[in-house]
Write an enzyme that holds these catalytic residues in place. Structure first.
Site, PDB file in Angstrom:
ATOM      1  N   GLN A 167       0.856  -1.201   0.000  1.00 46.33           N
ATOM      2  CA  GLN A 167       0.000   0.000   0.000  1.00 46.33           C
ATOM      3  C   GLN A 167       0.882   1.238   0.000  1.00 46.33           C
ATOM      4  OE1 GLN A 167      -0.282   1.832   3.279  1.00 46.33           O
ATOM      5  NE2 GLN A 167      -1.216   3.525   2.158  1.00 46.33           N
ATOM      6  N   LYS A 210      -7.777   2.362  -2.343  1.00 45.76           N
ATOM      7  CA  LYS A 210      -8.308   2.197  -0.982  1.00 45.76           C
ATOM      8  C   LYS A 210      -8.741   3.556  -0.434  1.00 45.76           C
ATOM      9  CE  LYS A 210      -6.874   0.934   3.706  1.00 45.76           C
ATOM     10  NZ  LYS A 210      -6.610   2.265   4.277  1.00 45.76           N
ATOM     11  N   HIS A 257     -10.686   4.672   6.319  1.00 40.26           N
ATOM     12  CA  HIS A 257      -9.358   4.664   6.958  1.00 40.26           C
ATOM     13  C   HIS A 257      -9.492   4.347   8.466  1.00 40.26           C
ATOM     14  CE1 HIS A 257      -5.196   6.239   5.748  1.00 40.26           C
ATOM     15  NE2 HIS A 257      -5.017   5.770   6.961  1.00 40.26           N
ATOM     16  N   ARG A 298      -9.850   7.251  10.755  1.00 40.29           N
ATOM     17  CA  ARG A 298      -8.652   8.012  11.129  1.00 40.29           C
ATOM     18  C   ARG A 298      -8.420   9.241  10.262  1.00 40.29           C
ATOM     19  NH1 ARG A 298      -5.231   4.483  14.048  1.00 40.29           N
ATOM     20  NH2 ARG A 298      -3.276   5.277  13.216  1.00 40.29           N
ATOM     21  N   ASP A 323     -13.093  -2.325   4.530  1.00 37.46           N
ATOM     22  CA  ASP A 323     -12.575  -2.448   5.893  1.00 37.46           C
ATOM     23  C   ASP A 323     -13.311  -1.452   6.776  1.00 37.46           C
ATOM     24  OD1 ASP A 323     -11.375   0.130   5.749  1.00 37.46           O
ATOM     25  OD2 ASP A 323      -9.384  -0.664   5.347  1.00 37.46           O
TER      26      ASP A 323
HETATM   27  C1  GLV Z   1      -1.694   5.415   8.737  1.00 33.56           C
HETATM   28  O1  GLV Z   1      -2.166   4.927   7.777  1.00 33.56           O
HETATM   29  C2  GLV Z   1      -2.501   5.926   9.771  1.00 33.56           C
HETATM   30  O2  GLV Z   1      -3.717   5.937   9.592  1.00 33.56           O
HETATM   31  O3  GLV Z   1      -1.962   6.308  10.812  1.00 33.56           O
END
Ligand code: GLV
Length: 420
Positions: A160, A287, A311, A314, A341
């Site tokens: 990735q 992604k 993510h 995040r 995910d």
């Molecule tokens: C890295 O991909 C993070 O989300 O910290």
């Protein structure tokens, strides 16, 4: 497809059903601590005790109010199952085929940054654990072990990348990834700027980590981590650096002054995807797709798959949970491999995502915690727990193969029904 297969003509006698793994407590050969992990959620508390606060906080945390993080998990509770009964389910197999490769599990390990701070040689532990279990895993570009080392240990691993919109840095990294033998490149597209992760500021986490008395105390107060992960890494491999953000080595993980280069991530656009598509001969996956129009555009540009993802909550706090947009994306993606995910913690979560059209799901934090707690044995244990849950769920849904699942197996269910 319906699960109503005629069970009689070819089904083996009941006592000839293939042996299956069972969710028993960890065996005698496994670290005792794994006896405390009966499901993926259990690893979090165990890892919290093992890891220094800034590192645990980095893995566990999300952005701003953690709204997306929470909703990723709770979205699953809004679907109930409508099982079929009296189906001979003695031939259950949870294998899937993705990009021409057959995997034993419909779940894989999501890419996670700086895994090598959670466990000694963390990226290799995860990639090798996934290879041993015959399931996909994705190595993060925000990692501290050269991608070539991971490929040597687990050749089927996916890579990735976080790419800037700058061809002078894109091309050499792509060439390096190809040269190392990777066959699947995952381009993360939801990070044009750094997220607002207040939890990192509160715990003193940053990349690089800045030396301070507080950081030193965080380390020495976790002696098992200090000796088993950090000092062991320093002694055997030297100071870890960000090895895979670009074609050449990046910043060290510990430094008072060095800054990482995040420039031009906000320049990345579809023209770069087209260029990457021309240059990268392997499978290309985007992604961080949440909009059906983006999924359709990915297909038009010759992308092979998308991972529906916010993510892990995040990045953009409040970004919709992948499960909620999955059906629309599957419809728009017309034949692309759609994966997802976010919030997958139970075999039933895996089965719900598959019933809504995902070909595979990825699980992140629990595998990081599992290796923090017990290295490769932790990863094996986590795979077994989740695999057993999938197997049990398939039996009780009345299916032998995952292709049999569709939205007809689901019905709305009151939110709030999720328990650990
Ligand atoms: C890295 O991909 C993070 O989300 O910290």
């Amino acid at each position: 497809m319906s699960a109503n297969a005629d069970p009689t003509p070819t089904s083996p006698p009941l006592d000839a059903a293939p042996a299956r793994p069972s969710s028993r407590p960890a065996g005698l050969d496994e670290p005792r601590i794994l006896r405390e992990a009966l499901c993926l959620d259990d690893f979090e508390e165990l890892a919290r005790r093992r890891l220094p606060r800034p590192i645990f906080g980095y893995v566990a945390g999300a952005a701003e109010r953690n709204s997306s993080l929470r909703d990723n998990a709770s979205a699953f509770a809004e679907y109930g199952f409508v099982p079929r009964t009296l189906v001979d389910v003695s031939r259950r197999s949870q294998s899937i085929t993705l990009f021409g490769t057959r995997y034993a599990r419909p779940f894989g390990i999501a890419p996670m940054g700086i895994n090598a701070l959670s466990a000694y040689r963390g990226d290799i532990v995860l990639a090798a654990g996934a290879a041993e279990a015959d399931m996909p895993s994705i190595m993060s570009g925000s990692s501290l072990i050269p991608l070539e080392d991971v490929a040597r240990h687990a050749p089927g691993t996916w890579f990735q990348a976080y790419l800037p919109g700058d061809v002078t840095r894109i091309d050499p990294l792509i060439d390096r990834v190809a040269q190392a033998g990777y066959r699947t490149l995952v381009l993360t597209v939801d990070i044009p700027v750094m997220a607002n992760r207040e939890n990192n500021l509160r715990t003193g986490f940053s990349t690089p980590l800045r030396p301070s008395l507080r950081l030193a105390w965080d380390g020495v107060s976790h002696p098992r981590w200090l000796c088993g992960t950090f000092l062991r890494t320093l002694a055997r491999h030297g100071m870890p650096h960000f090895e895979n953000s670009f074609a050449s080595r990046g910043a060290p993980i510990l430094s008072a002054r060095v800054m990482r280069d995040f420039t031009a991530r906000d320049h990345l656009n579809w023209e770069h995807v087209a260029r990457i598509r021309r240059r990268w001969q392997g499978h290309l996956v985007l992604k961080g797709i949440l909009h059906p129009v983006d999924a359709a555009r990915a297909r038009e540009q010759g992308v092979d798959g998308v991972i529906v993802s916010n993510h892990g909550g995040r990045q953009l706090d409040g970004a919709v949970s992948p499960l909620r947009v999955l059906p629309a994306i599957v419809e728009a993606a017309g034949g692309l491999a759609v994966m997802m995910d976010g919030g997958v913690r139970r075999g039933t979560d895996v089965l719900k995502a598959l019933a809504l059209g995902a070909r595979c799901v990825f699980v992140g934090r629990p595998f990081n915690y599992a290796m923090a707690v017990a290295g490769g044995a932790g990863v094996r244990h986590a795979v077994r727990l989740l695999g057993d849950e999938v197997d049990r769920g398939m039996a009780m849904l009345g299916v032998n193969t995952l292709d049999e699942l569709d939205a007809g197996f689901l019905a709305p269910m009151g939110a709030g029904s999720r328990a650990t």
